[in-house]
Design an enzyme around this catalytic site. Structure first.
Site, PDB file in Angstrom:
ATOM      1  N   THR A 515       0.830  -1.209   0.000  1.00 14.63           N
ATOM      2  CA  THR A 515       0.000   0.000   0.000  1.00 14.63           C
ATOM      3  C   THR A 515       0.860   1.253   0.000  1.00 14.63           C
ATOM      4  O   THR A 515       0.392   2.354   0.217  1.00 14.63           O
ATOM      5  CB  THR A 515      -0.967  -0.054   1.202  1.00 14.63           C
ATOM      6  N   HIS A 516       2.159   1.091  -0.267  1.00 10.53           N
ATOM      7  CA  HIS A 516       3.100   2.200  -0.164  1.00 10.53           C
ATOM      8  C   HIS A 516       3.246   2.950  -1.485  1.00 10.53           C
ATOM      9  O   HIS A 516       4.276   2.872  -2.154  1.00 10.53           O
ATOM     10  CB  HIS A 516       4.450   1.678   0.334  1.00 10.53           C
ATOM     11  N   ASN A 517       2.203   3.669  -1.853  1.00 11.61           N
ATOM     12  CA  ASN A 517       2.282   4.570  -3.009  1.00 11.61           C
ATOM     13  C   ASN A 517       2.966   5.864  -2.588  1.00 11.61           C
ATOM     14  O   ASN A 517       2.666   6.413  -1.524  1.00 11.61           O
ATOM     15  CB  ASN A 517       0.874   4.899  -3.516  1.00 11.61           C
TER      16      ASN A 517
END
Length: 589
Positions: A515-517
């Site tokens: 989920t590390h955009n």
């Protein structure tokens, strides 16, 4: 027609970690503060109480705490030659919503990024020369150094009660901690968590191979703790329901019970939940924000005037609001001009799944979100870029976050995917398998960016944000090289069978990966390549600040919450002590 409300001093959009920190820190100013959160209210009791919070189907499979993509989503394509299509169900990443945001359902891993991550271009070019940087790579420095941010990293760790082992205190390297980390002034506030059996095996294997393993920094508290704000944490009991869940013990640091209640105590603070901000309104000069337009839970439209506006939504949400509002110049990959949407980056993974004999019992069901052992020997600039053939690297770890029954059933490759043989394989391998994983950095490129979609709109009639992204040669080399290292480690751990894993190439938005955009509204020293100055203030509209992972010029081989929280403290320090005394640009453009 929007109903215009009375003006406030400060308006915060999104109330997760960064919005909560800023709201809490500004309480002492006595200013009138309003926070608008698109999701609903939450508290540990009754929302996260055992046993209902241990509902894997509701929270992990059906994403109860996540963004509703039927109302808001993005479109995606790998390249400009493709037509982007809407993301109809959550997959590769899981944006949260509701009070506390992703800070409620995160796993608790709380890194300080490596010194190289803060000065990536300077340190790379100084060591290897300009030619090592591919022509399409936007390798950029942060406008501040690790040393500038160190006190704020420390403050965020103490807020979260982070558990860990320092590897570098004032330049003194300490075995057992991360010897590659930048110099710290202080130890972690809590000792490391209890190591799981797979972590013990990984540490031994890594040391046998000459590497430098250390316990993950974890904001799952290893013991009872009271932080400097007087907030009490319970001790983690290793239930394994961390990532995608709230914590019933208040052992996993979360803004909903740490910083946000302190903001709410301020009589001048008001929280409005179920409030979806549609845009930020500018005056006729386009250089000053005057208000935001939002919808409440009943669909009523309001205009909320404010002197100072803080965008503290999820990374993609902040970029979308900037684009919807006409703040900053949208990035154009054809000309290389424009800044909003530029430098979008993701992360890459892969590694090895190791299967052991039946005498090796791993107790996989007992775990915590951040429980793991890691090594940074191939992360940042801790290895030779020329020999490796890539820039960036990644952290390699063996974690035990808890093997929940619905989604954790590792079987060796080649096992049938259903039927009696699959069931036997699940029983045989459930408690005898471990993952050795790579969390790889992804650099920013000319062709990877965010923009507004020309075709699709959300339920409110706004253009969806369009993501154009693919892994490039640098990252593909990195994923394959790191997977080979993970296989070597798994062999050294004594695995009897090993499956080598790399993410799908081209990048696929369907399977969950991270989920590390990051990126899209990056901070920097040059307005032609950044949206924000070093204090996270918009160059073009100085009464707007933007927080969160959208500010990073490229992604790192580590989780982003540590620097995201530290930068929130850094920015609000500048707001309190500089901006509020003399509103205007804090840095000359």
């Amino acid at each position: 027609m929007a109903t215009k409300l009375n003006a406030v001093d400060v308006l915060i959009v999104g109330l997760g970690w960064t919005g909560g920190i800023i709201a809490k820190e500004l309480a002492s100013t006595k200013l009138k503060i309003v926070a608008l959160e698109r999701g609903g209210p939450r508290d540990t009791n009754p929302d996260f109480i055992d046993p209902q919070i241990h509902d894997e189907l509701r929270y992990a499979a059906r994403h109860d705490l996540m963004q509703n993509v039927r109302r808001e989503t993005i479109t995606f394509r790998n390249s400009e030659s493709q037509t982007a299509l809407p993301m109809r169900q959550l997959g590769s990443f899981l944006p949260g919503q509701g009070v506390g945001g992703a800070g409620v359902h995160w796993n608790g891993v709380t890194w300080r990024w490596l010194e190289w991550d803060h000065q990536a271009r300077t340190r790379t070019v100084d060591k290897y020369g300009e030619k090592i940087v591919p022509s399409d790579m936007h390798l950029q420095d942060w406008p501040i150094t690790y040393d500038d941010l160190e006190p704020y990293y420390d403050k965020f760790e103490k807020t979260c009660g982070t558990s860990g082992k320092a590897g570098n205190i004032n330049g003194r390297k300490i075995d057992g901690g991360n010897i590659f980390e930048g110099a710290r002034k202080d130890e972690y506030p809590n000792p490391p968590m209890i190591a799981a059996q797979s972590m013990v095996m990984f540490e031994k294997a890594a040391r046998n191979l000459g590497y430098h393993p250390f316990p993950n920094p974890s904001s799952n508290a290893s013991r009872d703790y009271v932080n400097p704000d007087g907030v009490a944490f319970g001790q983690c009991h290793y239930c394994g329901f961390c990532e995608r869940f709230g914590c019933e013990a208040n052992a996993k640091a979360s803004p909903h019970f740490t910083v946000i209640p302190l903001a709410v105590k301020n009589p001048n603070f008001e929280l409005r939940t179920n409030s979806i901000v549609l845009k930020v309104n500018l005056d006729s000069t386009r250089k000053k924000a005057v208000s935001v337009t939002y919808l409440d839970a009943r669909g009523r439209e309001f205009e909320q005037p404010a002197d100072l506006i803080i965008l503290s939504a999820y990374a993609l949400g902040n970029v979308s609001l900037l684009l919807q509002s006409g703040i900053g110049v949208p990035y154009d990959p054809a000309t290389g001009k424009g800044v909003v949407g530029r430098n979008y980056a993701y992360q890459c993974g892969g590694g090895a799944t190791a299967f052991f004999d039946k005498n090796t019992i791993l107790n996989r069901f007992m775990g915590a979100g951040a429980l793991g052992t890691c090594m940074d020997d191939f992360n940042g600039d801790n290895y030779d870029f020329v020999k490796a053939g890539y820039i960036g690297g990644g952290g390699i770890s063996c974690s035990n976050s808890g093997a929940r029954p619905i989604q954790s059933h590792p079987t060796p490759r080649g096992t049938p995917r259903w039927g009696s043989e699959w069931k036997r394989a699940v029983v045989d391998n459930y408690d005898h398998a471990a993952s050795v994983g790579n969390q790889g950095a992804v650099m920013a490129y000319r062709q990877n960016y965010l923009s507004l979609d020309p075709t699709y709109t959300d339920v409110f009639g706004r253009p969806l944000m369009r993501m154009t992204f693919n892994f490039q040669d640098n990252e593909i080399k990195q994923m394959n090289a790191q997977a080979d290292i993970c296989v070597t480690l798994a062999k050294e751990m004594g695995a009897t069978k090993i499956d080598r894993n790399v993410p799908p190439v081209p990048y696929s938005i369907v399977p969950y990966q991270s989920t590390h955009n990051t990126g899209g509204a990056v901070f920097g020293a040059d307005p032609s390549t950044s949206v924000l100055n070093k204090y996270l203030q918009v160059w073009d509209v100085p009464n707007v600040f933007v927080t969160g992972a959208c500010v990073f010029p490229q992604n790192a081989g580590k989780n982003p919450t540590g620097p995201v929280g530290a930068l929130a403290y850094w920015a609000v320090d500048a707001i309190k002590n500089q901006y509020l005394k003399n509103p205007g640009p804090l840095v000359s453009s």
